[in-house]
Write an enzyme that holds these catalytic residues in place. Structure first.
Site, short mmCIF file in Angstrom:
data_model
loop_
_atom_site.label_atom_id
_atom_site.label_comp_id
_atom_site.label_asym_id
_atom_site.label_seq_id
_atom_site.Cartn_x
_atom_site.Cartn_y
_atom_site.Cartn_z
N THR A 285 43.36 53.55 48.16
CA THR A 285 44.92 54.00 48.20
C THR A 285 45.18 55.24 47.45
O THR A 285 44.32 56.02 46.99
CB THR A 285 45.28 52.77 47.12
OG1 THR A 285 46.92 52.84 47.27
CG2 THR A 285 45.08 53.29 45.57
N THR B 25 48.42 50.69 50.31
CA THR B 25 46.91 50.64 50.00
C THR B 25 46.42 50.48 51.38
O THR B 25 47.22 49.94 52.19
CB THR B 25 47.00 49.98 48.86
OG1 THR B 25 47.28 50.20 47.90
CG2 THR B 25 45.29 49.41 48.83
N SER C 104 43.59 48.25 38.32
CA SER C 104 43.91 47.96 39.81
C SER C 104 44.01 46.50 40.31
O SER C 104 43.27 45.64 39.56
CB SER C 104 42.73 48.79 40.68
OG SER C 104 43.03 48.66 41.98
N SER C 105 44.42 46.31 41.31
CA SER C 105 44.55 44.93 41.88
C SER C 105 43.83 44.87 43.14
O SER C 105 43.56 43.67 43.73
CB SER C 105 46.12 44.37 42.23
OG SER C 105 46.99 44.36 41.28
N ARG D 138 37.37 54.69 41.84
CA ARG D 138 39.15 54.77 41.58
C ARG D 138 39.11 56.16 40.81
O ARG D 138 38.03 56.65 40.15
CB ARG D 138 38.94 53.59 40.41
CG ARG D 138 40.33 53.47 39.71
CD ARG D 138 41.39 52.98 40.72
NE ARG D 138 42.43 52.14 39.94
CZ ARG D 138 43.54 51.93 40.46
NH1 ARG D 138 43.82 52.05 41.92
NH2 ARG D 138 44.65 51.43 39.69
N ASP E 285 49.43 53.38 37.57
CA ASP E 285 48.88 51.91 37.35
C ASP E 285 48.37 51.73 36.08
O ASP E 285 48.08 50.61 35.67
CB ASP E 285 47.74 51.99 38.24
CG ASP E 285 48.24 51.21 39.92
OD1 ASP E 285 49.23 50.76 39.93
OD2 ASP E 285 47.22 51.43 40.67
N GLY F 25 48.94 45.64 49.10
CA GLY F 25 49.82 44.82 48.69
C GLY F 25 50.37 45.10 47.28
O GLY F 25 50.92 44.12 46.76
N ASN G 228 47.96 54.74 46.03
CA ASN G 228 48.87 53.97 45.03
C ASN G 228 50.43 54.04 46.06
O ASN G 228 50.35 53.01 46.69
CB ASN G 228 49.26 54.85 43.78
CG ASN G 228 49.99 53.51 42.80
OD1 ASN G 228 49.79 52.41 42.97
ND2 ASN G 228 50.92 54.09 42.07
N1 GLY Z 1 47.43 51.10 43.47
C1 GLY Z 1 47.27 49.78 43.43
C2 GLY Z 1 46.33 49.12 42.95
O1 GLY Z 1 45.13 49.80 42.64
O2 GLY Z 1 46.34 48.17 42.44
#
Ligand code: GLY
Length: 579
Positions: free
Chosen positions: A409, A391, A462-463, A114, A433, A483, A411
């Site tokens: 991603t 992403t 992050s998701s 990340r 984020d 998403g 983002n």
């Molecule tokens: N940038 C989207 C995520 O990392 O959740």
């Protein structure tokens, strides 16, 4: 638990039915075969498979597998290829997460690459003099750019778990960037749609639009020679070809010119972290997923623990009762996300508590079967969601039983939109984020507090939820999705569709999706969900919003009958390819 249905070939069923037409008893038997037939068929393969959001990248990965590379070699080649062929999300200027399962050692590793905040970043960098959050600063500005992790992440994965060299796995990407790729409808459409953000940067406009400013059309050739050069430096010099020297200097100049605070030392000091995945049990399967700074793994396990308290298989797939229980569960998970999730190197995330069965029972006991609990009673808030979901995810399995589940991603689509001059590299806007201010939503309508406040060298929450579901200690389902905030619930539904509802992986991918993220208090559903179900949900008090398709899952299921894959049909150009 229902038995899962990997595949039922249409041709086989028809061939079997033909000689039987004259026999009533056999006809009855046949009709039961037809009634069991899947509504969608996955791709089948014997040895290995790659599912990604772009065909050329999937092909590249399969070629690497055929040459004797393992799942990690193929995954790294796919990641570099997507940086060329799916520039809105594939990247070397962003970051992500990779789960690697090594069959021989029976271990799964979570690689966290990340982006990190530049060392000089502070809590209030996105606020104006009145203390209000300024969206542009965290989305379309030098300050929006986090220190990229993709190149370091891919290099580490390859060195520790792969068998090939960086030069071998970057070669296909370099060739495609140099010689050009044919513009697909998906690429043409996304570039045209995001022209405002992209063309404010002359360096970006020069690559992604024609010299006269017009859009690329389908079948035009898009060449990216500067990106080919940047990739060649990585092939030759490894991570030093990106984090130091020519490319590093160009990246920092571009970020500074755009008002940012990233330094050469920030690039040099970037670190990949190998973490223990989060693990949970769901109806006899082991769910292995990404730990913080992803919120995905924790909340998928939290939600599955809650849903395991209910007879979901009997309640039925996408019935109002099942969706109601899912939505109520999702609200609790996303409310916890806003409070407890952040970078574990800076904030103690209560992973054990959130993923415990006891906690799940407490949540389940608060859920009424026939009436929704308004989000304000779970936790107050007032938000406006923003639409963006770029992403990308890919899954790989090889003939040795190794598996890779990778989500990465920039983002937003094309990140900040800024290409660093002379590099061809699109830079992320991952700093959005972070929580710019408690209670102020980010680009996905998600709120956060101190746990996810901006700090130097910290990773934004992050998701992204790359996940591997294990059966009897072996990878059974490798999956994940883009998403934004909807990644977590999309991945949850793939797992439930397979385990609870016995759908094959193509049916599980195609089925209508739903999403609730606590705030805003609305249940988002895809337009293929039937009107009767929506009416029943409304009768339970849900505010149902029918909106555009969610996610782009890339999934592979490993069974005794072979390897089955499915690329989400929601985006054109995706493909699962096996051999
Ligand atoms: N940038 C989207 C995520 O990392 O959740």
């Amino acid at each position: 638990m229902r038995p899962t249905r990997p595949f039922r070939p249409l041709i086989l069923a028809i061939a079997m039915a033909l000689p039987l037409l004259s026999s009533p008893s056999l006809l009855a038997e046949e009709s039961s075969i037809f009634s069991q037939m899947a509504t969608a068929q996955p791709v089948w393969a014997k040895h290995g498979m790659v599912a990604s959001q772009e065909t050329l990248a999937s092909r590249t990965g399969v070629e690497i597998l055929k040459q004797g590379g393992n799942a990690v070699d193929a995954a790294v080649a796919v990641a570099f290829s997507l940086a060329v062929t799916l520039p809105r999300a594939g990247n070397i200027g962003g970051g992500g997460f990779m789960l690697v399962h090594i069959a021989k050692e029976n271990k799964t590793i979570a690689i966290d690459y990340r982006e990190m905040a530049p060392s000089k970043a502070k809590k209030d960098i996105f606020l104006d003099e009145n203390g209000d959050a300024v969206e542009k600063l965290s989305r379309e500005h030098g300050l929006a750019v986090g220190v990229p992790g993709t190149v370091m992440g891919m290099s580490l994965a390859l060195e520790k778990y792969g068998t090939m060299t960086l030069a071998q796995v970057t070669a296909p990407a370099i060739k495609m960037a140099q010689e050009g790729i044919s513009v697909t409808p998906d690429l043409a459409q996304s570039l045209a749609g995001l022209k405002r953000r992209m063309s404010q940067w002359p360096t970006t406009a020069a690559i992604f639009y024609k010299a006269d400013g017009s859009d690329f059309q389908v079948d035009d050739i898009l060449k990216q020679p500067e990106l080919a050069h940047s990739l060649s430096l990585i092939a030759e010099k490894g991570t030093k070809g990106f984090y130091e020297g020519e490319t590093a200097t160009k990246l920092i100049n571009a970020v500074k010119d755009a008002g940012g605070i990233m330094t050469l030392d920030d690039l040099k000091n970037y670190k990949v972290v190998e973490r223990e995945p989060v693990r949970g049990e769901y109806r006899g399967y082991e769910v292995v997923s990404m730990p913080p700074p992803s919120s995905g793994g924790v909340h998928i396990i939290e939600m599955l623990n809650v849903l395991q308290q209910f007879p979901i298989d009997k309640l039925g797939h996408n019935t109002a009762q099942t969706i109601h229980l899912m939505a109520e569960t999702m609200k609790h998970a996303y409310s916890d996300r806003s409070e407890y999730l952040g970078d574990p190197d800076f904030y103690k995330v209560p992973v054990k508590a959130l993923t415990s069965k006891d906690y799940a029972q407490k949540i389940a006991s608060q859920i009424a079967m026939n009436k929704t609990t308004p989000s304000a009673e779970i936790k107050p808030g007032k938000l406006a969601p923003y639409e963006s979901d770029q992403t990308t995810h890919f899954s790989v399995v090889d003939k040795w039983g190794n598996a890779v589940s990778n989500t990465y991603t920039l983002n937003f689509s094309y990140g900040s939109g800024l290409v660093a001059k002379g590099t061809g590299i699109l830079l992320n806007n991952e700093m959005d984020d972070f929580s710019a201010k408690p209670g102020v939503p980010n680009g996905y309508g998600l709120v956060g507090g101190d746990a996810n406040a901006v700090e130097g060298n910290k990773r934004p929450l992050s998701s992204m939820s790359p996940t591997i579901v294990m059966k009897d200690g072996k990878p059974f389902l490798v999956t994940g999705s883009p998403g934004g905030s909807r990644i977590i619930t999309t991945t949850l539904q793939i797992i439930m569709n397979v385990i609870d509802h016995g759908l094959n992986i193509a049916e599980a991918s195609n089925a209508a999706r739903v999403h609730h993220q606590w705030l805003p208090d609305e249940l988002r559903v895809e337009s293929s969900l039937n009107r009767d179900t929506i009416s029943l949900l409304e009768a339970k008090g849900h505010k149902v919003k029918v909106q555009s398709a969610m996610g782009s899952t890339q999934s592979i299921m490993v069974t005794e009958q072979g390897i089955f894959g499915a690329s989400d049909p929601r985006h054109s150009g995706s493909e699962a390819i096996g051999y």
